[in-house]
Design an enzyme around this catalytic site. Sequence first.
Site, PDB file in Angstrom:
ATOM      1  N   GLY A   5      43.578  48.576  46.561  1.00 17.15           N
ATOM      2  CA  GLY A   5      43.657  47.861  47.748  1.00 17.15           C
ATOM      3  C   GLY A   5      42.486  47.394  48.396  1.00 17.15           C
ATOM      4  O   GLY A   5      42.477  46.986  49.580  1.00 17.15           O
ATOM      5  N   GLY A  32      40.766  44.699  47.433  1.00 13.54           N
ATOM      6  CA  GLY A  32      40.644  43.326  47.079  1.00 13.54           C
ATOM      7  C   GLY A  32      40.941  42.238  48.277  1.00 13.54           C
ATOM      8  O   GLY A  32      41.739  42.280  49.211  1.00 13.54           O
ATOM      9  N   CYS A  86      44.363  41.128  48.284  1.00 13.27           N
ATOM     10  CA  CYS A  86      45.175  42.147  47.923  1.00 13.27           C
ATOM     11  C   CYS A  86      45.985  42.598  49.282  1.00 13.27           C
ATOM     12  O   CYS A  86      45.403  42.752  50.122  1.00 13.27           O
ATOM     13  CB  CYS A  86      44.576  43.203  47.216  1.00 13.27           C
ATOM     14  SG  CYS A  86      45.111  44.738  47.373  1.00 13.27           S
TER      15      CYS A  86
HETATM   16  P1  5GP Z   1      37.654  40.772  45.783  1.00 16.87           P
HETATM   17  O1  5GP Z   1      36.342  40.496  44.754  1.00 16.87           O
HETATM   18  O2  5GP Z   1      38.488  39.309  45.924  1.00 16.87           O
HETATM   19  O3  5GP Z   1      37.727  41.529  46.973  1.00 16.87           O
HETATM   20  O4  5GP Z   1      38.648  41.588  44.760  1.00 16.87           O
HETATM   21  C1  5GP Z   1      39.174  41.445  43.439  1.00 16.87           C
HETATM   22  C2  5GP Z   1      39.981  42.333  42.993  1.00 16.87           C
HETATM   23  O5  5GP Z   1      41.310  42.317  43.507  1.00 16.87           O
HETATM   24  C3  5GP Z   1      40.282  42.014  41.272  1.00 16.87           C
HETATM   25  O6  5GP Z   1      39.400  42.463  40.593  1.00 16.87           O
HETATM   26  C4  5GP Z   1      41.628  43.010  41.351  1.00 16.87           C
HETATM   27  O7  5GP Z   1      41.279  44.369  41.097  1.00 16.87           O
HETATM   28  C5  5GP Z   1      42.196  43.074  42.736  1.00 16.87           C
HETATM   29  N1  5GP Z   1      43.228  41.905  42.838  1.00 16.87           N
HETATM   30  C6  5GP Z   1      43.534  40.677  42.226  1.00 16.87           C
HETATM   31  N2  5GP Z   1      44.765  40.427  42.828  1.00 16.87           N
HETATM   32  C7  5GP Z   1      45.405  41.258  42.872  1.00 16.87           C
HETATM   33  C8  5GP Z   1      46.698  41.316  43.890  1.00 16.87           C
HETATM   34  O8  5GP Z   1      47.468  40.580  43.782  1.00 16.87           O
HETATM   35  N3  5GP Z   1      47.156  42.425  44.297  1.00 16.87           N
HETATM   36  C9  5GP Z   1      46.391  43.556  44.388  1.00 16.87           C
HETATM   37  N4  5GP Z   1      46.698  44.446  44.940  1.00 16.87           N
HETATM   38  N5  5GP Z   1      45.008  43.421  43.855  1.00 16.87           N
HETATM   39  C10 5GP Z   1      44.371  42.141  43.322  1.00 16.87           C
END
Ligand code: 5GP
Length: 347
Positions: free
Chosen positions: A177, A179, A182
């Site tokens: 949660g 991301g 996300c």
């Molecule tokens: P960020 O660096 O953009 O904050 O987070 C990246 C991470 O978000 C990814 O490695 C993955 O674990 C998570 N993530 C990517 N796409 C999704 C999604 O559609 N739903 C959720 N719950 N997590 C995601």
Amino acid sequence: MHIEYDRKLDFKDVLIRPKRSTLNSRSEVDVSRTFRFVHTGTEWTGFPLIAANMDTIGTFSMARALAPFGAMVAVHKHYPADALVEFFRGNLASNAFYTAGSTAEDLDKLAYVKARTPLTKISLDVANGYTETFLEAVARLRDENKDAVIMAGTIVTAEMAEALILAGADIVRVGIGSGSVCTTRDLTGIGYPQLSAVIECADAAHGLKGQVCSDGGCTVPGDIAKAYGGGADFVMLGGMLAGHDECEGEIRHEVRDGHKVPVAMQFYGMSSEVAMKKYYGGVADYRASEGKTVEVPYRGEVKATVQEIIGGVRSSMTYIGARHLKEVPKRTTFVVVGAQRNTVFDR
Ligand code: 5GP
């Protein structure tokens, strides 16, 4: 019903306290680390940053751009099998994870690629690392891939970090949660403040000689420094690497002074409606979309962004007197900020 009253922390809830040090300049610090993996006994040395296995971010071109910095890529799983074979036969493979999903089709693809390449790093990727079948999948993967480093997740609690390492994972991926694209927390109420998840899982994993990768929630270089300070061995980035030439995704152009220039790029979660439509023909009835689509500013080559990240981490290390990245957790004291607003109850 049970309530945990312990304060849990996100990156934004803390700052790192500066400490007296003998380091005068950021050029005196070393951001590389060497890890020995618990199940394989193999070693890896580099800058422990991983581009997320999202189809916009975990690209072959990202792997090429990050290689000179010693950073890694979790190559996304939607490339055709033969393209993956060619990539994992090449010299960028030592800094790349093969991403495996848990469906029969995913496992067939893994078997196909493995039969043709010496795969040394596999990331088993599921949204919810809390199912019994996931633990079984990790154990099976370990059994069938004795020489490959296995990263598995995602999870956010110490007991699951331990269970995954005991089942065969070398690295546990921590973050549910957190991301940037996300929507799990909004949609389900499930999650865990990222810094506390990292601190607690790292403590558990390190006790078993495993490693943790903090996945999601970093928005500025200082967050990456905080993740390392909290005990993360690796940090995975999605949003911070989005919007670059090395990414996949639609680019929006505008005409400025008579010239068509790129201004923004599409970036979406891997379980967003956009991704679901692209790869699975739509969002399945039984699961709601837990990702969203955003537009991020177009930022040119990723090289400049990585240099800024490394510059931030180096500077942070200088402030706390850590000459080597490995010393960062020992030299980190977090100061909790904004105590009034950021209690566990008002997240
Ligand atoms: P960020 O660096 O953009 O904050 O987070 C990246 C991470 O978000 C990814 O490695 C993955 O674990 C998570 N993530 C990517 N796409 C999704 C999604 O559609 N739903 C959720 N719950 N997590 C995601």
